[in-house]
Design a protein around this motif. Structure first.
Motif, PDB file in Angstrom:
ATOM      1  N   LEU A  27       0.832  -1.205   0.000  1.00  0.00           N
ATOM      2  CA  LEU A  27       0.000   0.000   0.000  1.00  0.00           C
ATOM      3  C   LEU A  27       0.869   1.257   0.000  1.00  0.00           C
ATOM      4  N   GLN A  28       1.964   1.223   0.736  1.00  0.00           N
ATOM      5  CA  GLN A  28       2.881   2.368   0.766  1.00  0.00           C
ATOM      6  C   GLN A  28       3.536   2.568  -0.603  1.00  0.00           C
ATOM      7  N   LEU A  29       3.946   1.472  -1.235  1.00  0.00           N
ATOM      8  CA  LEU A  29       4.507   1.564  -2.588  1.00  0.00           C
ATOM      9  C   LEU A  29       3.485   2.154  -3.547  1.00  0.00           C
ATOM     10  N   TYR A  30       2.260   1.669  -3.461  1.00  0.00           N
ATOM     11  CA  TYR A  30       1.182   2.167  -4.334  1.00  0.00           C
ATOM     12  C   TYR A  30       0.968   3.660  -4.133  1.00  0.00           C
ATOM     13  N   ALA A  31       0.861   4.074  -2.869  1.00  0.00           N
ATOM     14  CA  ALA A  31       0.578   5.481  -2.558  1.00  0.00           C
ATOM     15  C   ALA A  31       1.688   6.400  -3.061  1.00  0.00           C
ATOM     16  N   LEU A  32       2.928   6.019  -2.819  1.00  0.00           N
ATOM     17  CA  LEU A  32       4.048   6.844  -3.282  1.00  0.00           C
ATOM     18  C   LEU A  32       4.112   6.865  -4.809  1.00  0.00           C
ATOM     19  N   TYR A  33       3.837   5.726  -5.436  1.00  0.00           N
ATOM     20  CA  TYR A  33       3.853   5.672  -6.899  1.00  0.00           C
ATOM     21  C   TYR A  33       2.783   6.593  -7.479  1.00  0.00           C
ATOM     22  N   LYS A  34       1.571   6.513  -6.932  1.00  0.00           N
ATOM     23  CA  LYS A  34       0.478   7.353  -7.427  1.00  0.00           C
ATOM     24  C   LYS A  34       0.778   8.835  -7.195  1.00  0.00           C
ATOM     25  N   GLN A  35       1.308   9.173  -6.028  1.00  0.00           N
ATOM     26  CA  GLN A  35       1.630  10.567  -5.738  1.00  0.00           C
ATOM     27  C   GLN A  35       2.715  11.067  -6.692  1.00  0.00           C
ATOM     28  N   ALA A  36       3.681  10.206  -6.994  1.00  0.00           N
ATOM     29  CA  ALA A  36       4.782  10.578  -7.883  1.00  0.00           C
ATOM     30  C   ALA A  36       4.333  10.725  -9.330  1.00  0.00           C
ATOM     31  N   THR A  37       3.369   9.928  -9.750  1.00  0.00           N
ATOM     32  CA  THR A  37       2.974   9.944 -11.158  1.00  0.00           C
ATOM     33  C   THR A  37       1.741  10.790 -11.433  1.00  0.00           C
ATOM     34  N   VAL A  38       0.815  10.870 -10.473  1.00  0.00           N
ATOM     35  CA  VAL A  38      -0.448  11.590 -10.685  1.00  0.00           C
ATOM     36  C   VAL A  38      -0.506  12.885  -9.885  1.00  0.00           C
ATOM     37  N   GLY A  39       0.033  12.850  -8.666  1.00  0.00           N
ATOM     38  CA  GLY A  39      -0.077  13.990  -7.760  1.00  0.00           C
ATOM     39  C   GLY A  39      -1.136  13.707  -6.712  1.00  0.00           C
ATOM     40  N   ASP A  40      -1.694  14.765  -6.141  1.00  0.00           N
ATOM     41  CA  ASP A  40      -2.680  14.601  -5.066  1.00  0.00           C
ATOM     42  C   ASP A  40      -3.892  13.803  -5.525  1.00  0.00           C
ATOM     43  N   ASN A  41      -4.398  12.995  -4.604  1.00  0.00           N
ATOM     44  CA  ASN A  41      -5.598  12.197  -4.843  1.00  0.00           C
ATOM     45  C   ASN A  41      -6.803  13.121  -4.925  1.00  0.00           C
ATOM     46  N   ASN A  42      -7.475  13.107  -6.059  1.00  0.00           N
ATOM     47  CA  ASN A  42      -8.691  13.911  -6.211  1.00  0.00           C
ATOM     48  C   ASN A  42      -9.854  13.060  -6.694  1.00  0.00           C
ATOM     49  N   THR A  43      -9.766  11.753  -6.427  1.00  0.00           N
ATOM     50  CA  THR A  43     -10.824  10.829  -6.807  1.00  0.00           C
ATOM     51  C   THR A  43     -11.796  10.656  -5.638  1.00  0.00           C
ATOM     52  N   PRO A  44     -13.051  10.307  -5.923  1.00  0.00           N
ATOM     53  CA  PRO A  44     -13.991  10.090  -4.830  1.00  0.00           C
ATOM     54  C   PRO A  44     -13.614   8.852  -4.016  1.00  0.00           C
ATOM     55  N   LYS A  45     -13.894   8.906  -2.731  1.00  0.00           N
ATOM     56  CA  LYS A  45     -13.576   7.790  -1.846  1.00  0.00           C
ATOM     57  C   LYS A  45     -14.472   6.593  -2.193  1.00  0.00           C
ATOM     58  N   PRO A  46     -13.871   5.410  -2.317  1.00  0.00           N
ATOM     59  CA  PRO A  46     -14.667   4.213  -2.625  1.00  0.00           C
ATOM     60  C   PRO A  46     -15.625   3.869  -1.485  1.00  0.00           C
ATOM     61  N   LYS A  54     -10.640   1.001  -0.937  1.00  0.00           N
ATOM     62  CA  LYS A  54     -10.680   1.980   0.148  1.00  0.00           C
ATOM     63  C   LYS A  54      -9.302   2.122   0.800  1.00  0.00           C
ATOM     64  N   ALA A  55      -8.629   1.000   1.047  1.00  0.00           N
ATOM     65  CA  ALA A  55      -7.292   1.034   1.661  1.00  0.00           C
ATOM     66  C   ALA A  55      -6.305   1.751   0.749  1.00  0.00           C
ATOM     67  N   LYS A  56      -6.348   1.452  -0.552  1.00  0.00           N
ATOM     68  CA  LYS A  56      -5.453   2.106  -1.504  1.00  0.00           C
ATOM     69  C   LYS A  56      -5.729   3.608  -1.540  1.00  0.00           C
ATOM     70  N   TRP A  57      -7.001   3.982  -1.560  1.00  0.00           N
ATOM     71  CA  TRP A  57      -7.388   5.396  -1.599  1.00  0.00           C
ATOM     72  C   TRP A  57      -6.879   6.119  -0.354  1.00  0.00           C
ATOM     73  N   GLU A  58      -7.058   5.501   0.816  1.00  0.00           N
ATOM     74  CA  GLU A  58      -6.641   6.139   2.076  1.00  0.00           C
ATOM     75  C   GLU A  58      -5.124   6.318   2.147  1.00  0.00           C
ATOM     76  N   PHE A  59      -4.363   5.312   1.716  1.00  0.00           N
ATOM     77  CA  PHE A  59      -2.903   5.440   1.736  1.00  0.00           C
ATOM     78  C   PHE A  59      -2.446   6.538   0.784  1.00  0.00           C
ATOM     79  N   TRP A  60      -3.053   6.590  -0.395  1.00  0.00           N
ATOM     80  CA  TRP A  60      -2.688   7.633  -1.361  1.00  0.00           C
ATOM     81  C   TRP A  60      -3.080   8.999  -0.812  1.00  0.00           C
ATOM     82  N   ASN A  61      -4.235   9.099  -0.194  1.00  0.00           N
ATOM     83  CA  ASN A  61      -4.713  10.380   0.326  1.00  0.00           C
ATOM     84  C   ASN A  61      -3.799  10.920   1.430  1.00  0.00           C
ATOM     85  N   LYS A  62      -3.132  10.033   2.166  1.00  0.00           N
ATOM     86  CA  LYS A  62      -2.192  10.459   3.217  1.00  0.00           C
ATOM     87  C   LYS A  62      -0.989  11.202   2.628  1.00  0.00           C
ATOM     88  N   GLN A  63      -0.733  11.017   1.346  1.00  0.00           N
ATOM     89  CA  GLN A  63       0.401  11.655   0.683  1.00  0.00           C
ATOM     90  C   GLN A  63       0.066  13.065   0.185  1.00  0.00           C
TER      91      GLN A  63
END
Length: 87
Positions: A27-46, A54-63
Motif C-alpha cells: 500500500l505504501q509503494l502504491y501510494a508513493l507511486y500514485k503521488q509521484a505519477t499523478v499527484g494529489d488524490n482527487n478521486t472520490p472515496k470508494p 478503500k485502503a489504496k485510496w486512504e494510503f494515497w490520500n495520506k500523501q
C-alpha cells in the motif's frame, strides 16, 4: 541519471521482487507511486464494502500535499530498503 529515470528504474526493480512484500508495504509503494505519477488524490472515496480500493485510496490520500519529486525520492528509497528483503 535523472530523478525520473531513477524512479522508473526503482519501479521496474519493485516488479522483480521474488517475495511478496506485506500488505502495508504494498500500500505504501502504491501510494508513493500514485503521488509521484499523478499527484494529489482527487478521486472520490470508494464505498465501505470495497475494502481493497478503500485502503489504496486512504494510503494515497495520506500523501496529499507532497510534491511529485519528493514522492519519487521516497519511492526510490523505499524500494531500495525493501529490495534487501524481497529480492
Amino acid at each position: 541519471m535523472s530523478l525520473v529515470e531513477k524512479f522508473n528504474a526503482a519501479a521496474e526493480k519493485a516488479r522483480t521482487f521474488t517475495k511478496r512484500p506485506t500488505d502495508e508495504e504494498l500500500l505504501q509503494l502504491y501510494a508513493l507511486y500514485k503521488q509521484a505519477t499523478v499527484g494529489d488524490n482527487n478521486t472520490p472515496k470508494p464505498g465501505m464494502l470495497d475494502l481493497k480500493a478503500k485502503a489504496k485510496w486512504e494510503f494515497w490520500n495520506k500523501q496529499k500535499g507532497k510534491s511529485q519529486d519528493d514522492a519519487r525520492k521516497e519511492y526510490i528509497e523505499f524500494v531500495e530498503k525493501l529490495s534487501a528483503s524481497y529480492l
